[in-house]
Write an enzyme that holds these catalytic residues in place. Structure first.
Site, PDB file in Angstrom:
ATOM      1  N   SER A  51       0.839  -1.198   0.000  1.00 30.73           N
ATOM      2  CA  SER A  51       0.000   0.000   0.000  1.00 30.73           C
ATOM      3  C   SER A  51       0.871   1.244   0.000  1.00 30.73           C
ATOM      4  O   SER A  51       2.052   1.188   0.344  1.00 30.73           O
ATOM      5  CB  SER A  51      -0.889   0.024   1.239  1.00 30.73           C
ATOM      6  N   LYS A  52       0.270   2.319  -0.382  1.00 30.12           N
ATOM      7  CA  LYS A  52       0.967   3.590  -0.482  1.00 30.12           C
ATOM      8  C   LYS A  52       1.668   3.933   0.833  1.00 30.12           C
ATOM      9  O   LYS A  52       2.757   4.485   0.847  1.00 30.12           O
ATOM     10  CB  LYS A  52      -0.035   4.682  -0.844  1.00 30.12           C
TER      11      LYS A  52
END
Ligand code: GLU
Length: 485
Positions: free
Chosen positions: A254-255
């Site tokens: 994820s970011k």
């Protein structure tokens, strides 16, 4: 079905190209190349609410940057045009009509209010969610009449209510779903647009796709697709679901845990071939210890049998290492265009066009010492401008009160020096240290500091040769003034 392998990457352009998506595209591409088949790009843009023009542009740019060019699809065309699902709507309508006529699908007139109430009731009674097949047994007459009167409806697949659907996944083997858990899938929405499922199956069939290689988050959709193929009376393609890619510490990529898009890795200074090689090893291995593999080796060794079901970890440290290996293995001209991008970004566009030959020198001297392009560029800005600052610690250590006099006498000799090759310069320095009765280091470190502002870098004499006599003498003069003040 013809023998030729035909595979596709079928992104929905709703956001950037995720590394997971790129990995799927890459496995399809490698498989097509390995088998002498075709790789198609199909844009699944039927969800108009989530469509994003910029995302489509970036997607195409990023695929090309990685070298994942397609044999059929946008820009190149092909025998199954158009390759944008939004331009294929009549085909989906026709397909759903075919299923309606066969009695394999039915119109559902349930309003969203009714469906909401149904969902609520199911939740309250802790029942599994799903459509209750309210409209499944409407007579054809009633269904036709209500549709003709313009009543809003969707088209649903008449899924079998008992038995099971089994398919073979090339990675996981046989996968079985009980049919009663697969509710009557919507095929065509109220606005006449197809759902992902209908459009995907119709297109894979029409485009003669032989193997569907995609992320394993699509496994639950596959039995539904198999039922759809059966309803049409078509042979389904082979399915191969690729393992999920996890963040290094586990959990979803994820970011928050780092970069997730191909674009971000490009901006971070990775080479397309290094990222390509790295992604190829996410869920696949050549069966031996090889890690750095050329495109030819990858194509030669690739096989779906060695795709592993185990989740693959995205280890950026390994990517950095691999990128470093690619930098070492590249000739300067092979990476010039990538480096140029970073220099322009740092504001050196003008200097680049004024001194085009400097670029090769910058790359040649620093590529083996860098793991990423940003590092290569940022640790070599002195190729483009005089040092603006001098490393404080190095000044304290290497620019002593007695240094100025030593450097002045050195500069006198350098001014006279005609042969500016690194070997000649090194000989000059050796000779000068002897004459002055100082250590080699006592001339070398102050020189490096004066010409680059830094205490580290490539071999000093190669650097002096690359910078040229005018530049070196100018910088030595500036340093003598500044550091001796
Ligand atoms: N449009 C789907 C996606 O965005 C395609 C999935 C598939 O390959 O079937 O990933």
């Amino acid at each position: 079905m013809s023998d030729t392998v035909r595979v596709r990457f079928a992104p929905s352009p709703t956001g950037f190209l995720h590394v997971g998506g790129a990995r799927s595209a890459l496995f399809n591409w490698l498989f097509a190349k390995r088998m002498g088949g075709k790789f198609l790009l199909r844009i699944e843009d039927t969800d108009q609410t989530r469509y994003n023009e910029a995302a489509l542009h970036d997607l195409i740019r990023d695929l090309k940057w990685l070298g994942l060019t397609w044999d059929e699809g946008p820009e190149v065309g092909g025998p199954h045009e158009p390759y944008y699902q939004s331009q294929r709507l009549p085909m989906y309508k026709k397909a759903s009509e075919e299923l309606l006529a066969k009695g394999a699908a039915y119109r559902c007139f349930c309003t969203s209010e009714r469906l909401d109430a149904l969902r609520k009731r199911q939740e309250e009674n802790k029942l599994p969610p799903g459509y209750d097949r309210h409209c499944r047994d409407l007579t054809t007459e009633e269904s036709d009449a209500r549709a003709a009167a313009g009543e809003a409806h969707v088209v649903r697949l008449k899924s079998p209510m008992s038995g099971k659907t089994v398919f073979t996944d090339m990675v996981r083997g046989e996968i079985e779903y009980q049919n009663h858990v697969l509710d009557d899938l919507v095929l065509l929405k109220t606005d006449g647009f197809p759902t992902y499922h209908l459009a995907n199956v119709v297109d894979d069939h029409d485009m003669r796709i032989t193997h569907v290689l995609r992320g394993d988050e699509w496994i639950p959709s596959t039995p539904r697709h198999v039922l759809l193929y059966q309803a049409f009376g078509w042979t389904p393609p082979a399915f191969c679901h690729l393992p999920v890619i996890l963040a290094p510490g586990g959990g979803k990529l994820s970011k928050r845990k780092g970069a997730v898009s191909v674009g971000e890795y490009r901006e971070k200074g990775y080479l397309p071939h290094a990222l390509f090689n790295f992604l190829a090893l996410l869920g696949w291995s050549p069966g031996d210890e090889r890690e750095k593999m050329s495109l030819e080796d990858l194509i030669e060794s690739f096989s779906l049998e060695r795709v592993m079901p185990k989740a693959a970890a995205f280890d950026e440290t390994k990517l950095e290492w691999l990128n470093g290996q690619y930098l070492i293995g590249s000739a300067p001209e092979e990476i010039e265009s990538e480096v140029r991008r970073f220099l322009v970004d740092r504001g050196f566009g003008e200097e680049l066009s004024e001194n085009p030959a400097t670029l090769e020198k910058h790359i040649r001297l620093l590529k083996d010492r860098s793991r990423r392009l940003d590092e290569l560029v940022d640790t070599g800005l002195y190729f483009w401008r005089d040092p603006e600052t001098y490393e404080e610690k190095a000044v304290a250590k290497h620019w002593k009160p007695e240094t100025a006099a030593r450097m002045r006498s050195l500069v006198l000799r350098l001014t006279e020096q005609a042969d500016w090759s690194h070997t000649a310069l090194e000989a000059l320095y050796r000779d000068e240290t002897e004459k002055q009765g100082v250590k080699f280091a006592e001339l070398i470190h102050p020189t490096r500091l004066a010409v680059s502002g830094l205490s580290f870098g490539p071999g000093l004499f190669e650097l002096l040769e690359a910078l040229g006599s005018d530049c070196v003498l100018r910088r030595l003069a500036i340093a003598l003034e500044k550091l001796s003040a």
